[in-house]
Design a protein around this motif. Sequence first.
Motif, PDB file in Angstrom:
ATOM      1  N   ASP A  71       0.863  -1.179   0.000  1.00 58.72           N
ATOM      2  CA  ASP A  71       0.000   0.000   0.000  1.00 58.72           C
ATOM      3  C   ASP A  71       0.898   1.226   0.000  1.00 58.72           C
ATOM      4  O   ASP A  71       2.097   1.129   0.268  1.00 58.72           O
ATOM      5  CB  ASP A  71      -0.912  -0.004   1.228  1.00 58.72           C
ATOM      6  N   TRP A  72       0.310   2.359  -0.304  1.00 59.78           N
ATOM      7  CA  TRP A  72       1.062   3.611  -0.235  1.00 59.78           C
ATOM      8  C   TRP A  72       0.152   4.761   0.132  1.00 59.78           C
ATOM      9  O   TRP A  72      -1.064   4.682   0.010  1.00 59.78           O
ATOM     10  CB  TRP A  72       1.823   3.879  -1.508  1.00 59.78           C
ATOM     11  N   GLU A  73       0.772   5.804   0.611  1.00 54.15           N
ATOM     12  CA  GLU A  73       0.089   7.060   0.925  1.00 54.15           C
ATOM     13  C   GLU A  73       0.904   8.181   0.313  1.00 54.15           C
ATOM     14  O   GLU A  73       2.137   8.098   0.243  1.00 54.15           O
ATOM     15  CB  GLU A  73      -0.001   7.269   2.442  1.00 54.15           C
ATOM     16  N   GLY A  74       0.210   9.216  -0.137  1.00 50.93           N
ATOM     17  CA  GLY A  74       0.895  10.394  -0.653  1.00 50.93           C
ATOM     18  C   GLY A  74       1.275  10.305  -2.110  1.00 50.93           C
ATOM     19  O   GLY A  74       2.064  11.118  -2.596  1.00 50.93           O
ATOM     20  N   VAL A  75       0.727   9.343  -2.834  1.00 49.84           N
ATOM     21  CA  VAL A  75       1.023   9.193  -4.258  1.00 49.84           C
ATOM     22  C   VAL A  75      -0.253   9.494  -5.041  1.00 49.84           C
ATOM     23  O   VAL A  75      -1.293   8.888  -4.800  1.00 49.84           O
ATOM     24  CB  VAL A  75       1.522   7.765  -4.594  1.00 49.84           C
ATOM     25  N   GLY A  76      -0.155  10.444  -5.959  1.00 45.87           N
ATOM     26  CA  GLY A  76      -1.311  10.828  -6.750  1.00 45.87           C
ATOM     27  C   GLY A  76      -0.981  10.917  -8.225  1.00 45.87           C
ATOM     28  O   GLY A  76       0.184  10.920  -8.616  1.00 45.87           O
ATOM     29  N   ASP A  77      -2.026  11.014  -9.024  1.00 49.36           N
ATOM     30  CA  ASP A  77      -1.838  11.155 -10.464  1.00 49.36           C
ATOM     31  C   ASP A  77      -1.474  12.599 -10.795  1.00 49.36           C
ATOM     32  O   ASP A  77      -1.304  13.435  -9.895  1.00 49.36           O
ATOM     33  CB  ASP A  77      -3.073  10.666 -11.231  1.00 49.36           C
ATOM     34  N   GLU A  78      -1.382  12.909 -12.094  1.00 52.04           N
ATOM     35  CA  GLU A  78      -0.958  14.254 -12.506  1.00 52.04           C
ATOM     36  C   GLU A  78      -1.935  15.344 -12.078  1.00 52.04           C
ATOM     37  O   GLU A  78      -1.579  16.519 -12.027  1.00 52.04           O
ATOM     38  CB  GLU A  78      -0.727  14.317 -14.022  1.00 52.04           C
ATOM     39  N   GLY A  80      -3.396  15.198  -9.049  1.00 54.34           N
ATOM     40  CA  GLY A  80      -3.367  15.214  -7.596  1.00 54.34           C
ATOM     41  C   GLY A  80      -4.360  14.274  -6.941  1.00 54.34           C
ATOM     42  O   GLY A  80      -4.467  14.254  -5.718  1.00 54.34           O
ATOM     43  N   ALA A  81      -5.084  13.505  -7.737  1.00 51.97           N
ATOM     44  CA  ALA A  81      -6.028  12.533  -7.173  1.00 51.97           C
ATOM     45  C   ALA A  81      -5.257  11.315  -6.670  1.00 51.97           C
ATOM     46  O   ALA A  81      -4.306  10.869  -7.330  1.00 51.97           O
ATOM     47  CB  ALA A  81      -7.042  12.107  -8.233  1.00 51.97           C
ATOM     48  N   PRO A  82      -5.619  10.801  -5.502  1.00 46.30           N
ATOM     49  CA  PRO A  82      -4.923   9.606  -4.994  1.00 46.30           C
ATOM     50  C   PRO A  82      -4.929   8.491  -6.042  1.00 46.30           C
ATOM     51  O   PRO A  82      -5.917   8.275  -6.737  1.00 46.30           O
ATOM     52  CB  PRO A  82      -5.736   9.207  -3.766  1.00 46.30           C
ATOM     53  N   MET A  83      -3.816   7.835  -6.150  1.00 41.44           N
ATOM     54  CA  MET A  83      -3.627   6.820  -7.173  1.00 41.44           C
ATOM     55  C   MET A  83      -3.629   5.434  -6.547  1.00 41.44           C
ATOM     56  O   MET A  83      -3.006   5.232  -5.496  1.00 41.44           O
ATOM     57  CB  MET A  83      -2.271   7.073  -7.849  1.00 41.44           C
ATOM     58  N   ALA A  84      -4.333   4.512  -7.175  1.00 34.24           N
ATOM     59  CA  ALA A  84      -4.306   3.126  -6.703  1.00 34.24           C
ATOM     60  C   ALA A  84      -2.930   2.532  -6.974  1.00 34.24           C
ATOM     61  O   ALA A  84      -2.283   2.855  -7.976  1.00 34.24           O
ATOM     62  CB  ALA A  84      -5.382   2.311  -7.427  1.00 34.24           C
ATOM     63  N   ILE A  85      -2.486   1.678  -6.080  1.00 35.86           N
ATOM     64  CA  ILE A  85      -1.183   1.059  -6.229  1.00 35.86           C
ATOM     65  C   ILE A  85      -1.203   0.095  -7.416  1.00 35.86           C
ATOM     66  O   ILE A  85      -2.188  -0.595  -7.655  1.00 35.86           O
ATOM     67  CB  ILE A  85      -0.773   0.349  -4.922  1.00 35.86           C
ATOM     68  N   SER A  86      -0.123   0.109  -8.197  1.00 32.49           N
ATOM     69  CA  SER A  86       0.012  -0.780  -9.351  1.00 32.49           C
ATOM     70  C   SER A  86       1.500  -0.983  -9.623  1.00 32.49           C
ATOM     71  O   SER A  86       2.338  -0.206  -9.165  1.00 32.49           O
ATOM     72  CB  SER A  86      -0.660  -0.174 -10.584  1.00 32.49           C
ATOM     73  N   ASP A  87       1.809  -2.015 -10.390  1.00 33.23           N
ATOM     74  CA  ASP A  87       3.206  -2.248 -10.752  1.00 33.23           C
ATOM     75  C   ASP A  87       3.770  -1.071 -11.545  1.00 33.23           C
ATOM     76  O   ASP A  87       4.902  -0.638 -11.305  1.00 33.23           O
ATOM     77  CB  ASP A  87       3.350  -3.539 -11.561  1.00 33.23           C
ATOM     78  N   ASP A  88       2.985  -0.541 -12.494  1.00 37.79           N
ATOM     79  CA  ASP A  88       3.448   0.613 -13.272  1.00 37.79           C
ATOM     80  C   ASP A  88       3.655   1.827 -12.374  1.00 37.79           C
ATOM     81  O   ASP A  88       4.605   2.590 -12.556  1.00 37.79           O
ATOM     82  CB  ASP A  88       2.447   0.956 -14.380  1.00 37.79           C
ATOM     83  N   GLY A  89       2.766   2.007 -11.406  1.00 41.25           N
ATOM     84  CA  GLY A  89       2.915   3.117 -10.469  1.00 41.25           C
ATOM     85  C   GLY A  89       4.152   2.977  -9.605  1.00 41.25           C
ATOM     86  O   GLY A  89       4.870   3.953  -9.365  1.00 41.25           O
ATOM     87  N   ILE A  90       4.411   1.766  -9.132  1.00 40.74           N
ATOM     88  CA  ILE A  90       5.621   1.513  -8.329  1.00 40.74           C
ATOM     89  C   ILE A  90       6.860   1.806  -9.159  1.00 40.74           C
ATOM     90  O   ILE A  90       7.794   2.473  -8.695  1.00 40.74           O
ATOM     91  CB  ILE A  90       5.620   0.079  -7.783  1.00 40.74           C
TER      92      ILE A  90
END
Length: 120
Positions: A71-78, A80-90
């Motif tokens: 899980d993560w906190e403080g990661v958002g899309d371009e 600023g919306a919170p982003m679901a965790i994913s391999d591409d996101g990691i």
Amino acid sequence: MLRLNLSTEPRWLDFGHGIRLLVEPLTTAIMLAARSDPAIIAAAADAEGSASNDDLARIVAKAVARIVVKDWEGVGDENGAPMAISDDGIDALLELWPIFEAFQTTYIAGALILDLEKNA
């Protein structure tokens, strides 16, 4: 004396910039699983040996992170919306130098360096 932490529970790590990752403890099983990541296999099979140590460090860090980050906190899309965790996101998160460096020093190196105590 080697101090063992036998907890198998994930824990939150603060990586600065408002980013926290929930990670599993780094174990031998996780490192062995990361070795089977296609990017690591491709880098190891590179006949020309063009992958630098820095490239390998980045590839290994991403492979490990895709396994251990739950899980993560403080990661958002371009926007600023919170982003679901994913391999591409990691993978994208670890392309940011301060986060990569924090992951390397706080998580990977911290788990690989044995904490030795001297007897008084």
